[in-house]
Design a protein around this motif. Structure first.
Motif, PDB file in Angstrom:
ATOM      1  N   ALA A  45       0.840  -1.205   0.000  1.00  0.00           N
ATOM      2  CA  ALA A  45       0.000   0.000   0.000  1.00  0.00           C
ATOM      3  C   ALA A  45       0.876   1.256   0.000  1.00  0.00           C
ATOM      4  O   ALA A  45       0.599   2.218  -0.720  1.00  0.00           O
ATOM      5  CB  ALA A  45      -0.936  -0.011   1.200  1.00  0.00           C
ATOM      6  N   ALA A  46       1.946   1.243   0.804  1.00  0.00           N
ATOM      7  CA  ALA A  46       2.854   2.394   0.851  1.00  0.00           C
ATOM      8  C   ALA A  46       3.552   2.585  -0.488  1.00  0.00           C
ATOM      9  O   ALA A  46       3.720   3.721  -0.963  1.00  0.00           O
ATOM     10  CB  ALA A  46       3.881   2.203   1.969  1.00  0.00           C
ATOM     11  N   GLU A  47       3.936   1.473  -1.120  1.00  0.00           N
ATOM     12  CA  GLU A  47       4.579   1.548  -2.431  1.00  0.00           C
ATOM     13  C   GLU A  47       3.629   2.121  -3.476  1.00  0.00           C
ATOM     14  O   GLU A  47       4.010   2.973  -4.290  1.00  0.00           O
ATOM     15  CB  GLU A  47       5.028   0.143  -2.847  1.00  0.00           C
ATOM     16  CG  GLU A  47       5.733   0.082  -4.185  1.00  0.00           C
ATOM     17  CD  GLU A  47       6.075  -1.358  -4.552  1.00  0.00           C
ATOM     18  OE1 GLU A  47       5.968  -1.673  -5.758  1.00  0.00           O
ATOM     19  OE2 GLU A  47       6.444  -2.136  -3.665  1.00  0.00           O
ATOM     20  N   MET A  48       2.370   1.668  -3.444  1.00  0.00           N
ATOM     21  CA  MET A  48       1.376   2.182  -4.393  1.00  0.00           C
ATOM     22  C   MET A  48       1.135   3.675  -4.167  1.00  0.00           C
ATOM     23  O   MET A  48       1.028   4.440  -5.122  1.00  0.00           O
ATOM     24  CB  MET A  48       0.071   1.403  -4.258  1.00  0.00           C
ATOM     25  CG  MET A  48       0.152  -0.012  -4.787  1.00  0.00           C
ATOM     26  SD  MET A  48      -1.318  -0.989  -4.450  1.00  0.00           S
ATOM     27  CE  MET A  48      -2.529  -0.176  -5.463  1.00  0.00           C
ATOM     28  N   LEU A  49       1.059   4.085  -2.901  1.00  0.00           N
ATOM     29  CA  LEU A  49       0.859   5.498  -2.587  1.00  0.00           C
ATOM     30  C   LEU A  49       2.026   6.330  -3.089  1.00  0.00           C
ATOM     31  O   LEU A  49       1.840   7.408  -3.659  1.00  0.00           O
ATOM     32  CB  LEU A  49       0.670   5.684  -1.081  1.00  0.00           C
ATOM     33  CG  LEU A  49       0.449   7.104  -0.606  1.00  0.00           C
ATOM     34  CD1 LEU A  49      -0.820   7.691  -1.230  1.00  0.00           C
ATOM     35  CD2 LEU A  49       0.365   7.149   0.903  1.00  0.00           C
ATOM     36  N   ASP A  54       4.248  10.135  -7.011  1.00  0.00           N
ATOM     37  CA  ASP A  54       5.244  10.405  -8.045  1.00  0.00           C
ATOM     38  C   ASP A  54       4.565  10.755  -9.365  1.00  0.00           C
ATOM     39  O   ASP A  54       4.956  11.701 -10.046  1.00  0.00           O
ATOM     40  CB  ASP A  54       6.164   9.197  -8.219  1.00  0.00           C
ATOM     41  CG  ASP A  54       7.238   9.433  -9.252  1.00  0.00           C
ATOM     42  OD1 ASP A  54       7.934  10.469  -9.159  1.00  0.00           O
ATOM     43  OD2 ASP A  54       7.379   8.593 -10.164  1.00  0.00           O
ATOM     44  N   LEU A  55       3.537   9.987  -9.708  1.00  0.00           N
ATOM     45  CA  LEU A  55       2.791  10.259 -10.930  1.00  0.00           C
ATOM     46  C   LEU A  55       2.122  11.634 -10.870  1.00  0.00           C
ATOM     47  O   LEU A  55       2.133  12.379 -11.851  1.00  0.00           O
ATOM     48  CB  LEU A  55       1.742   9.174 -11.157  1.00  0.00           C
ATOM     49  CG  LEU A  55       0.893   9.299 -12.417  1.00  0.00           C
ATOM     50  CD1 LEU A  55       1.767   9.266 -13.661  1.00  0.00           C
ATOM     51  CD2 LEU A  55      -0.137   8.191 -12.464  1.00  0.00           C
ATOM     52  N   GLU A  56       1.578  11.979  -9.712  1.00  0.00           N
ATOM     53  CA  GLU A  56       0.946  13.286  -9.552  1.00  0.00           C
ATOM     54  C   GLU A  56       1.965  14.405  -9.757  1.00  0.00           C
ATOM     55  O   GLU A  56       1.689  15.400 -10.433  1.00  0.00           O
ATOM     56  CB  GLU A  56       0.314  13.392  -8.167  1.00  0.00           C
ATOM     57  CG  GLU A  56      -0.368  14.709  -7.916  1.00  0.00           C
ATOM     58  CD  GLU A  56      -0.905  14.833  -6.497  1.00  0.00           C
ATOM     59  OE1 GLU A  56      -1.741  15.705  -6.273  1.00  0.00           O
ATOM     60  OE2 GLU A  56      -0.469  14.060  -5.627  1.00  0.00           O
ATOM     61  N   THR A  57       3.163  14.234  -9.204  1.00  0.00           N
ATOM     62  CA  THR A  57       4.213  15.243  -9.361  1.00  0.00           C
ATOM     63  C   THR A  57       4.622  15.383 -10.821  1.00  0.00           C
ATOM     64  O   THR A  57       4.785  16.496 -11.322  1.00  0.00           O
ATOM     65  CB  THR A  57       5.436  14.858  -8.506  1.00  0.00           C
ATOM     66  OG1 THR A  57       5.025  14.724  -7.146  1.00  0.00           O
ATOM     67  CG2 THR A  57       6.524  15.906  -8.603  1.00  0.00           C
ATOM     68  N   ARG A  58       4.769  14.235 -11.511  1.00  0.00           N
ATOM     69  CA  ARG A  58       5.133  14.279 -12.934  1.00  0.00           C
ATOM     70  C   ARG A  58       4.063  14.977 -13.765  1.00  0.00           C
ATOM     71  O   ARG A  58       4.366  15.798 -14.636  1.00  0.00           O
ATOM     72  CB  ARG A  58       5.325  12.872 -13.479  1.00  0.00           C
ATOM     73  CG  ARG A  58       6.574  12.203 -13.026  1.00  0.00           C
ATOM     74  CD  ARG A  58       6.693  10.859 -13.677  1.00  0.00           C
ATOM     75  NE  ARG A  58       7.789  10.093 -13.142  1.00  0.00           N
ATOM     76  CZ  ARG A  58       8.128   8.898 -13.590  1.00  0.00           C
ATOM     77  NH1 ARG A  58       7.442   8.350 -14.574  1.00  0.00           N
ATOM     78  NH2 ARG A  58       9.127   8.257 -13.062  1.00  0.00           N
ATOM     79  N   MET A  59       2.810  14.659 -13.485  1.00  0.00           N
ATOM     80  CA  MET A  59       1.718  15.278 -14.242  1.00  0.00           C
ATOM     81  C   MET A  59       1.675  16.784 -13.982  1.00  0.00           C
ATOM     82  O   MET A  59       1.467  17.571 -14.904  1.00  0.00           O
ATOM     83  CB  MET A  59       0.393  14.624 -13.862  1.00  0.00           C
ATOM     84  CG  MET A  59       0.241  13.215 -14.396  1.00  0.00           C
ATOM     85  SD  MET A  59      -1.249  12.377 -13.840  1.00  0.00           S
ATOM     86  CE  MET A  59      -2.519  13.426 -14.508  1.00  0.00           C
ATOM     87  N   GLN A  60       1.875  17.184 -12.729  1.00  0.00           N
ATOM     88  CA  GLN A  60       1.850  18.601 -12.394  1.00  0.00           C
ATOM     89  C   GLN A  60       2.984  19.333 -13.111  1.00  0.00           C
ATOM     90  O   GLN A  60       2.780  20.412 -13.660  1.00  0.00           O
ATOM     91  CB  GLN A  60       1.966  18.779 -10.888  1.00  0.00           C
ATOM     92  CG  GLN A  60       1.841  20.213 -10.431  1.00  0.00           C
ATOM     93  CD  GLN A  60       1.870  20.328  -8.921  1.00  0.00           C
ATOM     94  OE1 GLN A  60       2.093  19.352  -8.212  1.00  0.00           O
ATOM     95  NE2 GLN A  60       1.631  21.511  -8.428  1.00  0.00           N
ATOM     96  N   THR A  61       4.164  18.735 -13.140  1.00  0.00           N
ATOM     97  CA  THR A  61       5.302  19.343 -13.832  1.00  0.00           C
ATOM     98  C   THR A  61       5.022  19.462 -15.330  1.00  0.00           C
ATOM     99  O   THR A  61       5.310  20.490 -15.940  1.00  0.00           O
ATOM    100  CB  THR A  61       6.572  18.499 -13.603  1.00  0.00           C
ATOM    101  OG1 THR A  61       6.808  18.389 -12.197  1.00  0.00           O
ATOM    102  CG2 THR A  61       7.775  19.104 -14.274  1.00  0.00           C
ATOM    103  N   TYR A  62       4.430  18.411 -15.906  1.00  0.00           N
ATOM    104  CA  TYR A  62       4.103  18.428 -17.332  1.00  0.00           C
ATOM    105  C   TYR A  62       3.097  19.530 -17.648  1.00  0.00           C
ATOM    106  O   TYR A  62       3.262  20.279 -18.608  1.00  0.00           O
ATOM    107  CB  TYR A  62       3.565  17.059 -17.751  1.00  0.00           C
ATOM    108  CG  TYR A  62       3.142  16.998 -19.198  1.00  0.00           C
ATOM    109  CD1 TYR A  62       4.090  16.947 -20.206  1.00  0.00           C
ATOM    110  CD2 TYR A  62       1.796  17.006 -19.545  1.00  0.00           C
ATOM    111  CE1 TYR A  62       3.705  16.884 -21.538  1.00  0.00           C
ATOM    112  CE2 TYR A  62       1.403  16.953 -20.871  1.00  0.00           C
ATOM    113  CZ  TYR A  62       2.363  16.894 -21.859  1.00  0.00           C
ATOM    114  OH  TYR A  62       1.973  16.847 -23.165  1.00  0.00           O
ATOM    115  N   VAL A  63       2.057  19.634 -16.827  1.00  0.00           N
ATOM    116  CA  VAL A  63       1.026  20.650 -17.055  1.00  0.00           C
ATOM    117  C   VAL A  63       1.606  22.051 -16.885  1.00  0.00           C
ATOM    118  O   VAL A  63       1.321  22.946 -17.681  1.00  0.00           O
ATOM    119  CB  VAL A  63      -0.174  20.426 -16.116  1.00  0.00           C
ATOM    120  CG1 VAL A  63      -1.124  21.604 -16.139  1.00  0.00           C
ATOM    121  CG2 VAL A  63      -0.911  19.152 -16.499  1.00  0.00           C
ATOM    122  N   GLU A  64       2.443  22.232 -15.877  1.00  0.00           N
ATOM    123  CA  GLU A  64       3.075  23.540 -15.694  1.00  0.00           C
ATOM    124  C   GLU A  64       3.963  23.881 -16.887  1.00  0.00           C
ATOM    125  O   GLU A  64       4.046  25.038 -17.291  1.00  0.00           O
ATOM    126  CB  GLU A  64       3.880  23.552 -14.405  1.00  0.00           C
ATOM    127  CG  GLU A  64       3.025  23.597 -13.156  1.00  0.00           C
ATOM    128  CD  GLU A  64       3.817  23.434 -11.886  1.00  0.00           C
ATOM    129  OE1 GLU A  64       5.047  23.211 -11.952  1.00  0.00           O
ATOM    130  OE2 GLU A  64       3.197  23.520 -10.806  1.00  0.00           O
TER     131      GLU A  64
END
Length: 95
Positions: A45-49, A54-64
């Motif tokens: 569960a911790a690994e999935m979180l 990490d995916l959220e950070t990548r998406m935010q960087t891409y959108v920015e």
């Protein structure tokens, strides 16, 4: 719908029964998924979180990056255009 029900047997609406069955199947599927997640080891569960964050950070960087692209483009046009203008002026002055 069954035609001509007997007085002791109520009319059965097959469409309604089918809709209720589908609802129950969805609820059962949701409960099975919840049960499966409840049994998930804490490490997994911790690994999935971590992967989700990490995916959220990548998406935010891409959108920015997409949002800031027009600003970068116009800065390049502005300063590049100014450089071309200065070059033409210097060429005319130098002869």
């Amino acid at each position: 719908m069954v035609s001509n029900p007997s007085p002791t047997q109520p009319a059965i609406d097959l469409a309604d029964l089918e809709r209720r069955l589908q609802q129950l199947q969805v609820q059962l599927s949701d409960l099975q998924e919840f049960d499966r997640l409840e049994k998930l080891p804490p490490e997994r569960a911790a690994e999935m979180l971590e992967q989700i964050l990490d995916l959220e950070t990548r998406m935010q960087t891409y959108v920015e990056g997409l949002v800031s692209f027009p600003a970068i483009f116009w800065q390049a046009v502005r300063w590049g255009g100014l450089g071309v203008l200065v070059g033409v002026l210097l060429q005319r002055i130098a002869g």
